[in-house]
Motif scaffolding. Structure first.
Motif, PDB file in Angstrom:
ATOM      1  N   THR A 101      39.632  34.789  29.931  1.00  0.00           N
ATOM      2  CA  THR A 101      39.846  33.370  30.205  1.00  0.00           C
ATOM      3  C   THR A 101      40.576  33.231  31.545  1.00  0.00           C
ATOM      4  OG1 THR A 101      41.911  33.455  28.960  1.00  0.00           O
ATOM      5  CG2 THR A 101      39.935  32.813  27.756  1.00  0.00           C
ATOM      6  N   GLU A 102      40.681  32.005  32.032  1.00  0.00           N
ATOM      7  CA  GLU A 102      41.380  31.779  33.295  1.00  0.00           C
ATOM      8  C   GLU A 102      42.813  32.290  33.196  1.00  0.00           C
ATOM      9  OE1 GLU A 102      41.142  28.035  35.237  1.00  0.00           O
ATOM     10  OE2 GLU A 102      39.099  27.624  34.528  1.00  0.00           O
ATOM     11  N   GLY A 103      43.240  32.998  34.229  1.00  0.00           N
ATOM     12  CA  GLY A 103      44.573  33.574  34.258  1.00  0.00           C
ATOM     13  C   GLY A 103      44.638  35.003  33.776  1.00  0.00           C
ATOM     14  N   THR A 104      43.577  35.498  33.144  1.00  0.00           N
ATOM     15  CA  THR A 104      43.558  36.882  32.657  1.00  0.00           C
ATOM     16  C   THR A 104      43.456  37.846  33.828  1.00  0.00           C
ATOM     17  OG1 THR A 104      42.439  36.193  30.640  1.00  0.00           O
ATOM     18  CG2 THR A 104      42.381  38.536  31.171  1.00  0.00           C
ATOM     19  N   ARG A 105      44.243  38.908  33.769  1.00  0.00           N
ATOM     20  CA  ARG A 105      44.162  39.950  34.784  1.00  0.00           C
ATOM     21  C   ARG A 105      43.189  41.027  34.315  1.00  0.00           C
ATOM     22  NH1 ARG A 105      48.919  40.791  38.905  1.00  0.00           N
ATOM     23  NH2 ARG A 105      49.798  38.674  38.938  1.00  0.00           N
ATOM     24  N   VAL A 106      42.445  41.553  35.270  1.00  0.00           N
ATOM     25  CA  VAL A 106      41.466  42.580  34.959  1.00  0.00           C
ATOM     26  C   VAL A 106      41.425  43.577  36.102  1.00  0.00           C
ATOM     27  CG1 VAL A 106      39.557  41.237  35.947  1.00  0.00           C
ATOM     28  CG2 VAL A 106      39.063  43.017  34.283  1.00  0.00           C
ATOM     29  N   ARG A 107      41.291  44.835  35.763  1.00  0.00           N
ATOM     30  CA  ARG A 107      41.211  45.883  36.794  1.00  0.00           C
ATOM     31  C   ARG A 107      39.746  46.150  37.119  1.00  0.00           C
ATOM     32  NH1 ARG A 107      45.031  50.932  37.746  1.00  0.00           N
ATOM     33  NH2 ARG A 107      46.183  49.102  38.448  1.00  0.00           N
ATOM     34  N   ILE A 108      39.462  46.229  38.415  1.00  0.00           N
ATOM     35  CA  ILE A 108      38.086  46.481  38.846  1.00  0.00           C
ATOM     36  C   ILE A 108      38.053  47.720  39.740  1.00  0.00           C
ATOM     37  CG2 ILE A 108      37.538  44.030  38.731  1.00  0.00           C
ATOM     38  CD1 ILE A 108      37.533  45.531  42.141  1.00  0.00           C
ATOM     39  N   ALA A 109      36.874  48.303  39.850  1.00  0.00           N
ATOM     40  CA  ALA A 109      36.593  49.336  40.847  1.00  0.00           C
ATOM     41  C   ALA A 109      35.322  48.931  41.567  1.00  0.00           C
ATOM     42  CB  ALA A 109      36.425  50.707  40.193  1.00  0.00           C
ATOM     43  N   GLY A 110      35.267  49.194  42.848  1.00  0.00           N
ATOM     44  CA  GLY A 110      34.114  48.810  43.641  1.00  0.00           C
ATOM     45  C   GLY A 110      34.520  47.823  44.719  1.00  0.00           C
ATOM     46  N   PRO A 111      33.538  47.105  45.248  1.00  0.00           N
ATOM     47  CA  PRO A 111      32.112  47.090  44.893  1.00  0.00           C
ATOM     48  C   PRO A 111      31.403  48.384  45.264  1.00  0.00           C
ATOM     49  CG  PRO A 111      32.756  45.150  46.187  1.00  0.00           C
ATOM     50  CD  PRO A 111      33.858  46.137  46.298  1.00  0.00           C
ATOM     51  N   ARG A 112      30.334  48.666  44.485  1.00  0.00           N
ATOM     52  CA  ARG A 112      29.447  49.783  44.760  1.00  0.00           C
ATOM     53  C   ARG A 112      28.020  49.252  44.737  1.00  0.00           C
ATOM     54  NH1 ARG A 112      33.022  52.275  40.809  1.00  0.00           N
ATOM     55  NH2 ARG A 112      34.449  53.703  41.841  1.00  0.00           N
ATOM     56  N   ASN A 113      27.135  49.935  45.452  1.00  0.00           N
ATOM     57  CA  ASN A 113      25.768  49.439  45.543  1.00  0.00           C
ATOM     58  C   ASN A 113      24.768  50.530  45.222  1.00  0.00           C
ATOM     59  OD1 ASN A 113      23.469  47.913  46.063  1.00  0.00           O
ATOM     60  ND2 ASN A 113      24.379  46.918  47.839  1.00  0.00           N
ATOM     61  N   ALA A 114      24.107  50.405  44.080  1.00  0.00           N
ATOM     62  CA  ALA A 114      23.030  51.306  43.694  1.00  0.00           C
ATOM     63  C   ALA A 114      21.668  50.630  43.825  1.00  0.00           C
ATOM     64  CB  ALA A 114      23.223  51.771  42.250  1.00  0.00           C
ATOM     65  N   PHE A 115      21.654  49.415  44.387  1.00  0.00           N
ATOM     66  CA  PHE A 115      20.432  48.609  44.462  1.00  0.00           C
ATOM     67  C   PHE A 115      20.434  47.845  45.788  1.00  0.00           C
ATOM     68  CE2 PHE A 115      18.096  44.757  42.453  1.00  0.00           C
ATOM     69  CZ  PHE A 115      16.848  45.294  42.731  1.00  0.00           C
ATOM     70  N   PRO A 116      20.484  48.543  46.923  1.00  0.00           N
ATOM     71  CA  PRO A 116      20.682  47.861  48.208  1.00  0.00           C
ATOM     72  C   PRO A 116      19.449  47.119  48.694  1.00  0.00           C
ATOM     73  CG  PRO A 116      20.320  50.203  48.565  1.00  0.00           C
ATOM     74  CD  PRO A 116      20.409  50.011  47.068  1.00  0.00           C
ATOM     75  N   PHE A 117      19.696  46.004  49.324  1.00  0.00           N
ATOM     76  CA  PHE A 117      18.649  45.214  49.958  1.00  0.00           C
ATOM     77  C   PHE A 117      18.645  45.536  51.443  1.00  0.00           C
ATOM     78  CE2 PHE A 117      17.401  41.122  52.027  1.00  0.00           C
ATOM     79  CZ  PHE A 117      16.072  41.150  51.652  1.00  0.00           C
TER      80      PHE A 117
END
Length: 364
Positions: A137-153
């Protein structure tokens, strides 16, 4: 006249999946990617950012795009710039439960202060989408890694873009990029019902700006479309980019040789079918032996024994399901591990296997 594609050739980055017929994409991807990334970094310096290091972000906005699709806006709590990304890129999200899941970026790459993802609820999935809908929900903290691209244009001059349902998430930024570059492009978004098509507002805005280049096809309005019908929209010599359910992608691959296009690039949201599998055995540290049938993955069998077994992409490129092999020879089918890692005994159990009748002793 039937055209026979050449055998597939390795295409960088190693996670890209596609069919090999002669096209400018295959010969120019490395040069384009290097130039594009250099240009992006030159235009938008990123103080202190590292696209490969996990970062704590916060959900700053949440939008219900359809009954079963929610969009999240993720930003740095200190309003710092985020790492740049290109169309086709995804984020790894570490959810509160400890699950790690991957979601395509569907926002504007020029927005350096937020990432946007859209997640469809999959009731019978592994629980990741349900957790996103329930917990983030709004205000929730989340850990991310990336961005990574396995589908490049690659910015091809002639492009057919095909999206099935939530597969529009990586495809829509490609459409905007193609439009910005002045490419001869056509976007088709398919789904079961018109109301279920996510990102409809963004797609409609693109259609207004570029009349005749954006097409919506839903089963309840236009009827089901065959893969051959979809591919017939490709300009002669075009590159096709597709994302959606596995049956759609399999049908496109089967119909592709008869199409006017010269390259097919796609991304799956689900595990690819197992081909050439042979039965083998896994032996765990506690002495249990688990039989892996020819038509199931080692990950599936391990999750039957322990539902908490970690995984994410199920396609051999994220590395979440990595285990160590203590004895036995693995048949490596991933596109992530280096030869040194394989020699050291590492294995991705979502795709890699063993020879028929062999036994792998795992450090589990």
């Amino acid at each position: 006249m039937t055209r026979t594609p050449r055998p597939p050739r390795p295409v960088p980055p190693p996670d890209l999946q596609g069919r090999g017929r002669p096209d400018r994409f295959l010969t120019g991807l490395q040069r384009f990617s290097a130039a594009y990334i250099k240009l992006t970094l030159t235009r938008s310096p990123r103080p202190g950012a590292d696209g490969e290091r996990p970062t704590d972000l916060v959900v700053t906005a949440r939008e219900q795009l359809a009954d079963d699709v929610v969009a999240l806006r993720l930003a740095d709590p200190d309003r710092r710039q985020l790492a740049p990304w290109q169309p086709g890129a995804h984020l790894d999200l570490d959810l509160p439960s400890g699950r790690r899941r991957q979601y395509s970026l569907c926002g504007d790459p020029a927005d350096r202060y937020a990432y946007r993802i859209a997640v469809r609820l999959i009731p019978d999935g592994g629980g990741g989408s349900a957790e996103v809908h329930r917990e983030l929900t709004e205000g929730t903290r989340v850990r991310i890694a990336g961005p990574r691209n396995a589908f490049p244009f690659a910015g091809d001059t002639k492009v057919l873009l095909i999206a099935g349902g939530i597969g529009i998430t990586p495809i829509l930024p490609m459409a905007y990029e193609a439009a910005w570059r002045g490419a001869d492009f056509h976007l088709v978004h398919t789904g079961r019902t018109r109301d279920s098509l996510p990102l409809a507002a963004e797609t409609a805005r693109l259609a207004r700006r570029h009349p005749g280049r954006v097409e919506l096809r839903s089963d309840d309005v236009e009827g089901m479309s065959s893969a051959a019908d979809l591919l017939a929209r490709a300009p002669e010599g075009a590159a096709v980019y597709a994302c959606g359910p596995s049956p759609m992608l399999d049908a496109l691959r089967a119909a592709f040789p008869q199409s006017p296009a010269t390259a097919l690039h796609f991304e799956r949201f689900t595990q690819a079918p197992i081909t050439g599998g042979k039965p083998f055995t896994l032996r765990l540290r506690d002495g249990r032996e688990l039989d892996v049938p020819a038509d199931r993955s080692a990950l599936d069998v391990l999750r039957d024994a322990d539902p908490a077994t970690p995984y994410s992409c199920r396609q051999g490129f994220c590395g979440v399901c990595k285990v160590r092999v203590l004895a036995g020879k693995a048949d490596h089918r991933d596109r992530r591990l280096t030869e040194a890692q394989r020699t050291d005994g590492e294995m991705l159990v979502c795709v890699s296997r063993a020879d028929e009748g062999a036994c792998l002793d795992l450090d589990l």
